[in-house]
Design an enzyme around this catalytic site. Structure first.
Site, PDB file in Angstrom:
ATOM      1  N   HIS A  61      34.948  53.537  46.556  1.00 23.10           N
ATOM      2  CA  HIS A  61      34.526  53.537  45.147  1.00 23.10           C
ATOM      3  C   HIS A  61      33.222  52.779  44.952  1.00 23.10           C
ATOM      4  O   HIS A  61      32.898  52.394  43.834  1.00 23.10           O
ATOM      5  CB  HIS A  61      35.611  52.904  44.278  1.00 23.10           C
ATOM      6  CG  HIS A  61      36.958  53.520  44.427  1.00 23.10           C
ATOM      7  ND1 HIS A  61      37.180  54.864  44.212  1.00 23.10           N
ATOM      8  CD2 HIS A  61      38.154  52.978  44.790  1.00 23.10           C
ATOM      9  CE1 HIS A  61      38.467  55.133  44.426  1.00 23.10           C
ATOM     10  NE2 HIS A  61      39.069  54.007  44.784  1.00 23.10           N
ATOM     11  N   HIS A 224      40.815  58.963  43.037  1.00 23.06           N
ATOM     12  CA  HIS A 224      41.227  59.227  44.418  1.00 23.06           C
ATOM     13  C   HIS A 224      41.431  60.728  44.651  1.00 23.06           C
ATOM     14  O   HIS A 224      42.010  61.125  45.659  1.00 23.06           O
ATOM     15  CB  HIS A 224      42.529  58.492  44.734  1.00 23.06           C
ATOM     16  CG  HIS A 224      42.493  57.039  44.417  1.00 23.06           C
ATOM     17  ND1 HIS A 224      42.972  56.525  43.228  1.00 23.06           N
ATOM     18  CD2 HIS A 224      42.011  55.994  45.113  1.00 23.06           C
ATOM     19  CE1 HIS A 224      42.791  55.214  43.216  1.00 23.06           C
ATOM     20  NE2 HIS A 224      42.206  54.877  44.343  1.00 23.06           N
TER      21      HIS A 224
END
Length: 337
Positions: A61, A224
């Site tokens: 991320h 995700h």
């Protein structure tokens, strides 16, 4: 070893440590990195008498979370494997290392593994050192109530804004209770919604996480690659902006105060497209009678190489704006320093 996918890596099994080693080399004066525990620290941590902020989660991320370590933001960030929570021992090591005597705030995105492991680490750290640990869990995603990895809403874009604003409060010397209160205020006042144009590819898997046809997009995607609300035909940016803004405004009333508008890239969409999207969002907000007090555009909480974006709106008052504007000096966010 030959890479399984077309990426700038050596070996998927060493990707996270290799990236952290590079981060340490790139920022030798401001960061120090514990490669064994995969922790990024402020170079001057612990800071005596000041609340420490610790966050972390699965890698993939970036710049969240390691890129937000430094004055005005996080004291330490723990990196798990790609899209996998760090384990309690890692989190405890970071927590005890940065406690300067004023307590530690854990900032945790609402994913089951993260919440469980941070909770366990907080208990272990408190038992070992007697230090005080407070926890704030972010859950700003309006797309779905429960997802593959969460009970309740997912923690997404507001996490970036919270780390900045709570970090500024800690920098002012506020108490742990006061910093935690600011963090909870930010979480309560923020809402997010995302869209994916493509899947991401986890290096160890070597293939896209999900199949998304060329002429479709996923509305309400998770960071995700979790499913969103629905799949729809690809549409112009002005229509996509409506699909992001509408559910956020339906979930919370943003009139009556200014907002911080955060248009985030998921990793593979260029700034050219992100600024175009922000322009469409700004147009819709203006038409809805919502005043933008501050804005942030760019890839700040990504999903590896996913194309797409997310929108976060945060209601702000004068205090939150001042904390947002306060100096920050991290690899991923820097101004006034």
């Amino acid at each position: 070893m030959e890479p399984a996918v077309k990426k700038l890596i050596n070996d998927p099994s060493t990707l996270v440590v290799d990236a952290l080693r590079g981060m340490a080399a790139a920022h030798p004066d401001t960061l120090r990195v514990d490669l064994d525990n995969r922790i990024v620290y402020r170079a001057d941590a612990p800071v005596n008498g000041k609340v420490a902020l610790v966050s972390g989660g699965g890698s993939g991320h970036e710049p969240l979370h390691g890129g937000f370590v430094g004055p005005g933001m996080l004291t330490a960030a723990i990196a798990g494997e790609v899209f996998t929570s760090p384990v309690p021992d890692q989190i405890m090591a970071a927590t005890t290392a940065v406690d300067g005597g004023a307590g530690v705030l854990h900032i945790v995105k609402n994913y089951t593994g993260d919440v469980m492991n941070f909770e366990m680490a907080a208990e272990l750290a408190a038992a070992e050192t007697g230090g005080e640990v407070a926890t704030v869990v972010t859950d700003d995603d309006v797309a779905v109530q429960d997802s593959l990895y969460t009970a309740g809403r997912r923690g997404v874009g507001v996490t970036v804004l919270l780390e900045k604003i709570a970090g500024a409060a800690a920098e002012q010397g506020r108490s742990l209770a006061e910093v935690a209160d600011i963090a909870r205020r930010v979480n309560d006042a923020g809402r997010s919604m995302g869209v994916a144009l493509t899947s991401c590819t986890v290096p160890a898997a070597g293939r896209p996480t999900f199949d998304l046809p060329e002429d479709e997009m996923e509305i309400g995607i998770g960071i995700h690659g979790e499913p969103g609300r629905r799949r729809v035909p690809l549409a112009p940016a002005r229509e996509i902006a409506e699909m992001l803004v509408e559910p956020i405004l339906a979930d919370r009333d943003f009139t009556g105060s200014g907002v911080l508008a955060f248009l985030n890239g998921m990793g593979a969409s260029p700034l050219l497209e992100l600024y175009l999207m922000y322009g469409e969002v700004a147009r819709i907000l203006e038409g809805s009678g919502i005043t933008v007090a501050r804005s942030l555009v760019g890839p700040y909480i990504t999903s590896l190489d996913m194309a797409g974006c997310s929108l976060t709106l945060l209601s702000v008052d004068d205090e939150l704006v001042r904390l947002w504007d306060a100096p920050v000096n991290t690899p991923g966010l820097r101004w006034g320093a």
